[in-house]
Design a protein around this motif. Structure first.
Motif, PDB file in Angstrom:
ATOM      1  N   MET A 121       0.842  -1.191   0.000  1.00  0.00           N
ATOM      2  CA  MET A 121       0.000   0.000   0.000  1.00  0.00           C
ATOM      3  C   MET A 121       0.880   1.244   0.000  1.00  0.00           C
ATOM      4  N   CYS A 122       0.356   2.320  -0.630  1.00  0.00           N
ATOM      5  CA  CYS A 122       0.920   3.660  -0.491  1.00  0.00           C
ATOM      6  C   CYS A 122      -0.009   4.448   0.429  1.00  0.00           C
ATOM      7  N   ILE A 123       0.544   5.420   1.125  1.00  0.00           N
ATOM      8  CA  ILE A 123      -0.263   6.235   2.033  1.00  0.00           C
ATOM      9  C   ILE A 123       0.106   7.703   1.884  1.00  0.00           C
ATOM     10  N   THR A 124      -0.882   8.562   1.935  1.00  0.00           N
ATOM     11  CA  THR A 124      -0.666   9.993   2.091  1.00  0.00           C
ATOM     12  C   THR A 124      -1.495  10.433   3.282  1.00  0.00           C
ATOM     13  N   ALA A 165       3.230   1.795   3.138  1.00  0.00           N
ATOM     14  CA  ALA A 165       2.501   1.512   4.378  1.00  0.00           C
ATOM     15  C   ALA A 165       2.268   0.019   4.535  1.00  0.00           C
ATOM     16  N   SER A 166       2.443  -0.475   5.754  1.00  0.00           N
ATOM     17  CA  SER A 166       2.155  -1.867   6.056  1.00  0.00           C
ATOM     18  C   SER A 166       0.655  -2.066   6.221  1.00  0.00           C
ATOM     19  N   SER A 167       0.236  -3.315   6.266  1.00  0.00           N
ATOM     20  CA  SER A 167      -1.186  -3.619   6.403  1.00  0.00           C
ATOM     21  C   SER A 167      -1.734  -3.187   7.755  1.00  0.00           C
ATOM     22  N   SER A 168      -0.877  -2.996   8.749  1.00  0.00           N
ATOM     23  CA  SER A 168      -1.360  -2.530  10.047  1.00  0.00           C
ATOM     24  C   SER A 168      -1.834  -1.084   9.965  1.00  0.00           C
ATOM     25  N   LEU A 169      -1.242  -0.300   9.062  1.00  0.00           N
ATOM     26  CA  LEU A 169      -1.695   1.073   8.849  1.00  0.00           C
ATOM     27  C   LEU A 169      -2.764   1.143   7.774  1.00  0.00           C
ATOM     28  N   CYS A 170      -2.615   0.331   6.737  1.00  0.00           N
ATOM     29  CA  CYS A 170      -3.552   0.343   5.608  1.00  0.00           C
ATOM     30  C   CYS A 170      -4.114  -1.055   5.381  1.00  0.00           C
ATOM     31  N   PRO A 171      -5.090  -1.477   6.174  1.00  0.00           N
ATOM     32  CA  PRO A 171      -5.671  -2.807   5.974  1.00  0.00           C
ATOM     33  C   PRO A 171      -6.468  -2.906   4.678  1.00  0.00           C
ATOM     34  N   SER A 186      -5.310  12.016   9.299  1.00  0.00           N
ATOM     35  CA  SER A 186      -6.266  11.625   8.275  1.00  0.00           C
ATOM     36  C   SER A 186      -5.476  11.112   7.088  1.00  0.00           C
ATOM     37  N   ALA A 187      -5.785   9.918   6.617  1.00  0.00           N
ATOM     38  CA  ALA A 187      -4.951   9.263   5.615  1.00  0.00           C
ATOM     39  C   ALA A 187      -5.778   8.669   4.487  1.00  0.00           C
ATOM     40  N   GLU A 188      -5.130   8.519   3.343  1.00  0.00           N
ATOM     41  CA  GLU A 188      -5.679   7.800   2.193  1.00  0.00           C
ATOM     42  C   GLU A 188      -4.708   6.696   1.827  1.00  0.00           C
ATOM     43  N   CYS A 189      -5.217   5.479   1.665  1.00  0.00           N
ATOM     44  CA  CYS A 189      -4.406   4.327   1.289  1.00  0.00           C
ATOM     45  C   CYS A 189      -4.786   3.862  -0.114  1.00  0.00           C
ATOM     46  N   CYS A 190      -3.795   3.472  -0.902  1.00  0.00           N
ATOM     47  CA  CYS A 190      -4.038   3.003  -2.271  1.00  0.00           C
ATOM     48  C   CYS A 190      -2.972   1.991  -2.639  1.00  0.00           C
ATOM     49  N   ASN A 191      -3.166   1.262  -3.716  1.00  0.00           N
ATOM     50  CA  ASN A 191      -2.276   0.132  -4.002  1.00  0.00           C
ATOM     51  C   ASN A 191      -1.782   0.067  -5.438  1.00  0.00           C
ATOM     52  N   THR A 192      -1.652   1.217  -6.089  1.00  0.00           N
ATOM     53  CA  THR A 192      -1.040   1.260  -7.415  1.00  0.00           C
ATOM     54  C   THR A 192       0.163   2.193  -7.374  1.00  0.00           C
ATOM     55  N   ASP A 193       1.080   2.040  -8.323  1.00  0.00           N
ATOM     56  CA  ASP A 193       2.318   2.807  -8.302  1.00  0.00           C
ATOM     57  C   ASP A 193       2.061   4.309  -8.224  1.00  0.00           C
ATOM     58  N   ASN A 194       2.698   4.940  -7.231  1.00  0.00           N
ATOM     59  CA  ASN A 194       2.684   6.397  -7.059  1.00  0.00           C
ATOM     60  C   ASN A 194       1.273   6.979  -6.969  1.00  0.00           C
ATOM     61  N   CYS A 195       0.356   6.205  -6.408  1.00  0.00           N
ATOM     62  CA  CYS A 195      -1.040   6.649  -6.294  1.00  0.00           C
ATOM     63  C   CYS A 195      -1.245   7.648  -5.163  1.00  0.00           C
TER      64      CYS A 195
END
Length: 312
Positions: free
Chosen positions: A241-244, A264-270, A289-298
């Protein structure tokens, strides 16, 4: 894990000047590096990874901030996972001073067989009944169920004890990016102790990962300064995951804001989507406040304290 992250986050935000800086690669060959201000991590890591897929090998250099799962202490360590046709071994050095991970390690040497045997799964049929001989520091057998995108299938093989421990906290096998663990790993120490008692439930369309995916990984943007005025793309380790995030910390009435982008690990971004983390100790508090995503540089967007990401 989330509470630990928030406590570390609170300390970092209230002590920004003391945040650790680590060298990080800006490309998969690590031809260039930049300093990176860490978030909750208190260690830097430099590692050289050797991935194998059906006899073909690929190497990768990895430098970044490291969680305590990968770096429980300073010094050298080796992580190894062997699933038969697919394997990854990484030699790493952990340190805790600014930019201490600038050195580049050599390719991990060939590991010699040891006395332990473990069961692995066929990557085509996912029948798990083939024994292999483990190598080097692979003193455990493991059993896990993993996902590769939307596909779920069993994973078995040899693993070093530290890689098994790290996988439980990271939600994935260290330095094998494409596998996210959804159950396990269960590790044991005697030969063939991971023989399945029942036939694993698999998805017929599941596909094995490639050598490039073992040695490579998800690309995420990360800030190169505390104000996040500039970013670079880095290759993640085991994270999928990526996180901002935008984070506010309050201490004795003073408020500090920080922008965070990274792997981000799955503990932060399940899962993908929006998440909020908060801790309040009375005289100190922090909320993110965070956004998690799973594509390159998302994770290129920068969140604000207003609109859908309002914090206070």
């Amino acid at each position: 894990m989330k509470l630990i992250f928030l406590l570390n986050l609170l300390w970092v935000l209230c002590s920004t000047a003391r945040a650790l800086q680590c060298v990080t690669c800006t490309d998969k060959t690590c031809a260039s590096t930049v300093p990176l201000t860490c978030g909750s991590e208190t260690m830097c890591i430099t590692a050289r990874i050797l991935g194998t897929q059906s006899g073909a090998t690929a190497t990768q250099i990895y430098k970044a901030c490291a969680s305590s799962s990968l770096c429980p202490a300073t010094g050298s360590s080796s992580f190894s996972v062997n699933m038969g046709l697919q394997s990854a071994v990484a030699d790493a050095v952990c340190c805790n001073t600014d930019n201490c991970n600038s050195q580049t390690l050599s390719i991990p040497p060939t590991r010699t067989p040891n006395s332990l045997q473990c069961i692995v799964c066929d990557p085509t049929t996912f029948q798990c009944n083939t024994p292999i001989t483990c190598k080097g520091e692979e003193n455990n057998c493991f059993t896990a169920f993993v996902t590769d995108g939307t596909k779920r299938f069993p994973a078995m093989g040899c693993v070093s004890p530290n890689a098994c421990a790290a996988a439980s906290n990271l939600g994935g096998l260290p330095f094998m990016h494409n596998f996210r663990i959804v159950r396990g790993p269960e590790c044991c120490t005697t030969s063939l102790c991971n023989v399945p008692t029942t036939a694993p439930q698999t998805t017929p369309t599941a596909q094995s990962t490639t050598t490039a995916e073992i040695a490579g990984g998800l690309q995420c943007l990360t800030c190169t300064d505390e104000a996040c005025l500039s970013t670079v793309s880095v290759t993640c380790c085991s994270e999928i995951m990526c996180i901002t995030a935008v984070m506010l910390a309050t201490s004795s009435g003073a408020t500090n804001q920080q922008i965070y982008k990274g792997c981000a690990s799955s503990s932060l971004c399940p899962r993908t989507g929006s998440h909020t983390y908060s801790i309040n100790l009375g005289f100190q508090s922090a909320i993110a406040s965070a956004e998690c995503c799973n594509t390159d540089n998302c994770n290129s967007q920068t969140l604000s304290c207003g609109s859908n990401h309002r914090i206070f």
